[in-house]
Motif scaffolding. Structure first.
Motif, PDB file in Angstrom:
ATOM      1  N   GLU A 126      55.560 -59.019 -47.743  1.00 14.10           N
ATOM      2  CA  GLU A 126      55.359 -57.700 -47.142  1.00 14.10           C
ATOM      3  C   GLU A 126      55.596 -56.638 -48.206  1.00 14.10           C
ATOM      4  OE1 GLU A 126      57.455 -54.692 -43.887  1.00 14.10           O
ATOM      5  OE2 GLU A 126      57.798 -56.858 -43.743  1.00 14.10           O
ATOM      6  N   GLU A 127      54.538 -55.907 -48.537  1.00 13.00           N
ATOM      7  CA  GLU A 127      54.703 -54.806 -49.478  1.00 13.00           C
ATOM      8  C   GLU A 127      55.476 -53.675 -48.817  1.00 13.00           C
ATOM      9  OE1 GLU A 127      51.192 -53.447 -51.412  1.00 13.00           O
ATOM     10  OE2 GLU A 127      50.510 -55.451 -51.972  1.00 13.00           O
ATOM     11  N   GLY A 128      56.038 -52.800 -49.633  1.00 15.97           N
ATOM     12  CA  GLY A 128      56.768 -51.656 -49.096  1.00 15.97           C
ATOM     13  C   GLY A 128      55.851 -50.698 -48.365  1.00 15.97           C
ATOM     14  N   ARG A 129      56.394 -49.996 -47.412  1.00 16.83           N
ATOM     15  CA  ARG A 129      55.606 -49.034 -46.637  1.00 16.83           C
ATOM     16  C   ARG A 129      55.101 -47.920 -47.538  1.00 16.83           C
ATOM     17  NH1 ARG A 129      57.612 -46.778 -40.787  1.00 16.83           N
ATOM     18  NH2 ARG A 129      55.946 -45.257 -40.391  1.00 16.83           N
ATOM     19  N   GLN A 130      53.815 -47.642 -47.467  1.00 14.84           N
ATOM     20  CA  GLN A 130      53.175 -46.649 -48.321  1.00 14.84           C
ATOM     21  C   GLN A 130      52.996 -45.361 -47.530  1.00 14.84           C
ATOM     22  OE1 GLN A 130      49.544 -48.605 -49.486  1.00 14.84           O
ATOM     23  NE2 GLN A 130      50.606 -50.204 -50.634  1.00 14.84           N
ATOM     24  N   THR A 131      53.733 -44.326 -47.917  1.00 12.45           N
ATOM     25  CA  THR A 131      53.723 -43.074 -47.170  1.00 12.45           C
ATOM     26  C   THR A 131      53.458 -41.916 -48.117  1.00 12.45           C
ATOM     27  OG1 THR A 131      55.337 -43.963 -45.592  1.00 12.45           O
ATOM     28  CG2 THR A 131      55.025 -41.586 -45.610  1.00 12.45           C
ATOM     29  N   LEU A 132      52.460 -41.106 -47.778  1.00 10.50           N
ATOM     30  CA  LEU A 132      52.076 -39.958 -48.598  1.00 10.50           C
ATOM     31  C   LEU A 132      51.675 -38.816 -47.676  1.00 10.50           C
ATOM     32  CD1 LEU A 132      51.410 -38.836 -51.469  1.00 10.50           C
ATOM     33  CD2 LEU A 132      49.078 -39.706 -51.131  1.00 10.50           C
ATOM     34  N   ARG A 133      52.194 -37.617 -47.960  1.00 14.98           N
ATOM     35  CA  ARG A 133      51.879 -36.427 -47.163  1.00 14.98           C
ATOM     36  C   ARG A 133      51.307 -35.339 -48.061  1.00 14.98           C
ATOM     37  NH1 ARG A 133      54.619 -36.307 -42.106  1.00 14.98           N
ATOM     38  NH2 ARG A 133      53.861 -34.164 -41.986  1.00 14.98           N
ATOM     39  N   GLU A 184      34.659 -39.531 -41.277  1.00 15.97           N
ATOM     40  CA  GLU A 184      34.149 -38.279 -41.837  1.00 15.97           C
ATOM     41  C   GLU A 184      35.293 -37.321 -42.138  1.00 15.97           C
ATOM     42  OE1 GLU A 184      31.124 -38.136 -42.605  1.00 15.97           O
ATOM     43  OE2 GLU A 184      30.235 -39.752 -41.411  1.00 15.97           O
ATOM     44  N   SER A 185      35.084 -36.459 -43.141  1.00 14.35           N
ATOM     45  CA  SER A 185      36.096 -35.460 -43.475  1.00 14.35           C
ATOM     46  C   SER A 185      36.308 -34.512 -42.308  1.00 14.35           C
ATOM     47  CB  SER A 185      35.677 -34.670 -44.714  1.00 14.35           C
ATOM     48  OG  SER A 185      35.558 -35.521 -45.830  1.00 14.35           O
ATOM     49  N   TYR A 186      37.567 -34.119 -42.101  1.00 17.51           N
ATOM     50  CA  TYR A 186      37.896 -33.202 -41.007  1.00 17.51           C
ATOM     51  C   TYR A 186      37.913 -31.775 -41.539  1.00 17.51           C
ATOM     52  CZ  TYR A 186      40.655 -30.808 -37.459  1.00 17.51           C
ATOM     53  OH  TYR A 186      41.105 -29.926 -36.498  1.00 17.51           O
ATOM     54  N   PRO A 187      37.008 -30.890 -41.029  1.00 17.96           N
ATOM     55  CA  PRO A 187      36.910 -29.541 -41.578  1.00 17.96           C
ATOM     56  C   PRO A 187      37.787 -28.516 -40.860  1.00 17.96           C
ATOM     57  CG  PRO A 187      35.103 -29.916 -40.067  1.00 17.96           C
ATOM     58  CD  PRO A 187      35.937 -31.181 -40.062  1.00 17.96           C
ATOM     59  N   GLY A 188      38.504 -28.915 -39.818  1.00 18.13           N
ATOM     60  CA  GLY A 188      39.186 -27.941 -38.963  1.00 18.13           C
ATOM     61  C   GLY A 188      40.458 -27.373 -39.559  1.00 18.13           C
ATOM     62  N   GLY A 189      40.900 -26.252 -38.990  1.00 22.91           N
ATOM     63  CA  GLY A 189      42.160 -25.628 -39.381  1.00 22.91           C
ATOM     64  C   GLY A 189      42.035 -24.745 -40.602  1.00 22.91           C
ATOM     65  N   ALA A 190      43.142 -24.092 -40.918  1.00 20.36           N
ATOM     66  CA  ALA A 190      43.181 -23.231 -42.097  1.00 20.36           C
ATOM     67  C   ALA A 190      43.043 -24.087 -43.349  1.00 20.36           C
ATOM     68  CB  ALA A 190      44.502 -22.469 -42.138  1.00 20.36           C
ATOM     69  N   PRO A 191      42.300 -23.609 -44.349  1.00 21.69           N
ATOM     70  CA  PRO A 191      42.083 -24.428 -45.554  1.00 21.69           C
ATOM     71  C   PRO A 191      43.371 -24.644 -46.337  1.00 21.69           C
ATOM     72  CG  PRO A 191      41.222 -22.203 -45.852  1.00 21.69           C
ATOM     73  CD  PRO A 191      41.593 -22.311 -44.407  1.00 21.69           C
ATOM     74  N   ILE A 192      43.513 -25.860 -46.883  1.00 24.27           N
ATOM     75  CA  ILE A 192      44.629 -26.187 -47.765  1.00 24.27           C
ATOM     76  C   ILE A 192      44.091 -27.026 -48.919  1.00 24.27           C
ATOM     77  CG2 ILE A 192      46.418 -26.150 -45.975  1.00 24.27           C
ATOM     78  CD1 ILE A 192      46.281 -29.190 -45.883  1.00 24.27           C
ATOM     79  N   ALA A 193      44.878 -27.126 -49.965  1.00 20.95           N
ATOM     80  CA  ALA A 193      44.518 -28.001 -51.089  1.00 20.95           C
ATOM     81  C   ALA A 193      44.931 -29.416 -50.701  1.00 20.95           C
ATOM     82  CB  ALA A 193      45.224 -27.543 -52.358  1.00 20.95           C
ATOM     83  N   SER A 194      44.049 -30.095 -49.965  1.00 21.48           N
ATOM     84  CA  SER A 194      44.407 -31.369 -49.357  1.00 21.48           C
ATOM     85  C   SER A 194      44.271 -32.564 -50.298  1.00 21.48           C
ATOM     86  CB  SER A 194      43.563 -31.622 -48.103  1.00 21.48           C
ATOM     87  OG  SER A 194      42.189 -31.616 -48.433  1.00 21.48           O
ATOM     88  N   PHE A 195      43.607 -32.372 -51.444  1.00 25.49           N
ATOM     89  CA  PHE A 195      43.386 -33.496 -52.355  1.00 25.49           C
ATOM     90  C   PHE A 195      44.506 -33.578 -53.384  1.00 25.49           C
ATOM     91  CE2 PHE A 195      39.125 -32.365 -50.861  1.00 25.49           C
ATOM     92  CZ  PHE A 195      38.725 -33.586 -50.350  1.00 25.49           C
ATOM     93  N   LYS A 196      45.020 -34.774 -53.569  1.00 22.94           N
ATOM     94  CA  LYS A 196      46.058 -35.023 -54.559  1.00 22.94           C
ATOM     95  C   LYS A 196      45.552 -36.030 -55.577  1.00 22.94           C
ATOM     96  CE  LYS A 196      50.119 -34.282 -51.580  1.00 22.94           C
ATOM     97  NZ  LYS A 196      50.921 -33.430 -52.463  1.00 22.94           N
TER      98      LYS A 196
END
Length: 375
Positions: A126-133, A184-196
């Motif tokens: 079991e690999e470790g839980r992969q969590t990214l926000r 599909e990409s979600y376009p809703g809400g106020a824009p943020i720099a969502s790509f890391k």
């Protein structure tokens, strides 16, 4: 919405098993496999995934041989019954849980078909839980297990057949579930720099007496925000494997050392030295020599049309192929790769794959922009 699984004592919520506990549209539950000849004569990969909140199930089989890659893709409305793992001519059968699995594709209009059986040689890890926000929501929250084994069977495509010999065709079963970017990409809400920026490497290797796995995620500053390192005994017969979890398995915790020599103008290694390190002070250095290349878009990753979790219709299948020399190695759809590798460690020789996905700048690797190549 009852299913066959509701007859087992496995419930984690008050809902039937067919109803996922998360309302996140990116929830997924995936089977992933690879197989390859020891010396890099061919590589194949298989994926099947159910997206419960999108109502979609999709699959792919991809095979690379002689500088050419072929891919079968299928998509359907997800069945209500979670144990139904079929997409048109594609069928996945769990012959024994955590044991043998069979993947078959009946003759169809794409000309791509197969009958392949995976038999494990190790218990699961079991690999470790992969969590990214990002600043507002969860991007990834997933668990993955790995199991090493052999393949037996055949694959047909373009009027030819590849014999898959269980004595010389190594591979891996990878099961993961949780939340990952799909659909599909979600376009809703106020824009943020969502790509890391994301830099992911993964190195499972079969040795004569054991199997090892090293994997890591890094950000643009070179910080390893997730690592996996394990050493698994392997067994001559599936019946010898001591259960789902092996008490003799070792899980290491620590930063993974890496020196990747990139092919100029690409984000793909032509050689690499990976150093597994445990907090105890133990370490082992693995040098890898790539033998052949497989583009992960053949399994839907970053594919512009057959990306994971996209709606194509009630049931749609398709086939495609391309010549490796015809591709732009820095196009988004081509950056994610697995290479069959020959590995050496302390005089021992092993066989496995090196997976790489480098998107964005990186202080570790010298990338300045999202898609520039190595100097």
């Amino acid at each position: 919405m009852l299913s066959r699984l509701d007859d087992y004592p496995i419930h984690q919520t008050a809902e039937p098993i067919a109803l996922t506990a998360s309302s996140d549209r990116c929830a997924y539950d995936r089977y992933w496999y690879n197989g390859h000849d020891r010396d890099g004569g061919f590589y194949f990969g298989v994926v099947l995934c159910r997206y419960p909140n999108l109502g979609i199930m999709d699959c792919s089989l991809s095979v690379a041989v002689d500088g050419q890659q072929y891919a079968f893709h299928g998509s359907r409305r997800a069945p209500v019954e979670p144990t139904e793992t079929e997409v048109g001519p594609f069928k996945l059968e769990i012959l024994e849980p955590m044991g043998r699995h069979r993947v078959s594709i009946a003759d169809n209009e794409t000309g791509i078909s197969c009958d392949l059986t995976f038999t494990p040689r190790t218990a699961c890890i079991e690999e470790g839980r992969q969590t990214l926000r990002n600043e507002r929501h969860m991007i990834m929250d997933a668990t993955r297990l790995d199991q090493f084994g052999f393949w037996q069977g055949w694959i047909r495509f373009d009027g030819r057949e590849v014999k898959v010999d269980g004595r010389s065709t190594l591979g891996l079963k990878d099961r993961s579930w949780g939340i990952r970017p799909v659909g599909e990409s979600y376009p809703g809400g106020a824009p943020i720099a969502s790509f890391k920026a994301t830099h992911f490497c993964w190195l499972p290797v079969h040795w004569e007496d054991e199997c090892t796995l090293a994997g890591w995620f890094e950000d643009d500053a070179g910080h390893q925000w997730h690592t996996d390192q394990c050493i698994l005994p392997h067994y001559p017969q599936m019946a010898d494997i001591p259960g789902t979890n092996d008490p003799a398995a070792k899980v290491w915790h620590g930063e993974v050392g890496h020196a990747l020599d990139f092919i100029p103008g690409t984000r793909r290694a032509r050689s690499a030295t990976i150093t597994m390190r445990d907090r105890s002070g133990e370490s082992r250095e693995i040098t890898v020599e790539p033998l052949m290349l497989h583009r992960m878009k053949g399994l839907g990753y970053q594919h512009p049309e057959w990306g994971h979790g996209k709606w194509h219709g009630e049931l749609v299948i398709a086939g495609e192929s391309w010549r490796e020399t015809d591709l732009d190695p820095l196009a988004l759809e081509n950056i994610h790769v697995q290479q069959v590798v020959r590995a050496t460690c302390n005089g021992k020789v092993g066989h496995g794959v090196l997976e790489q996905m480098h998107i964005g700048p990186s202080s570790s690797y010298g990338f300045k922009d999202w898609f520039d190549g190595a100097a």
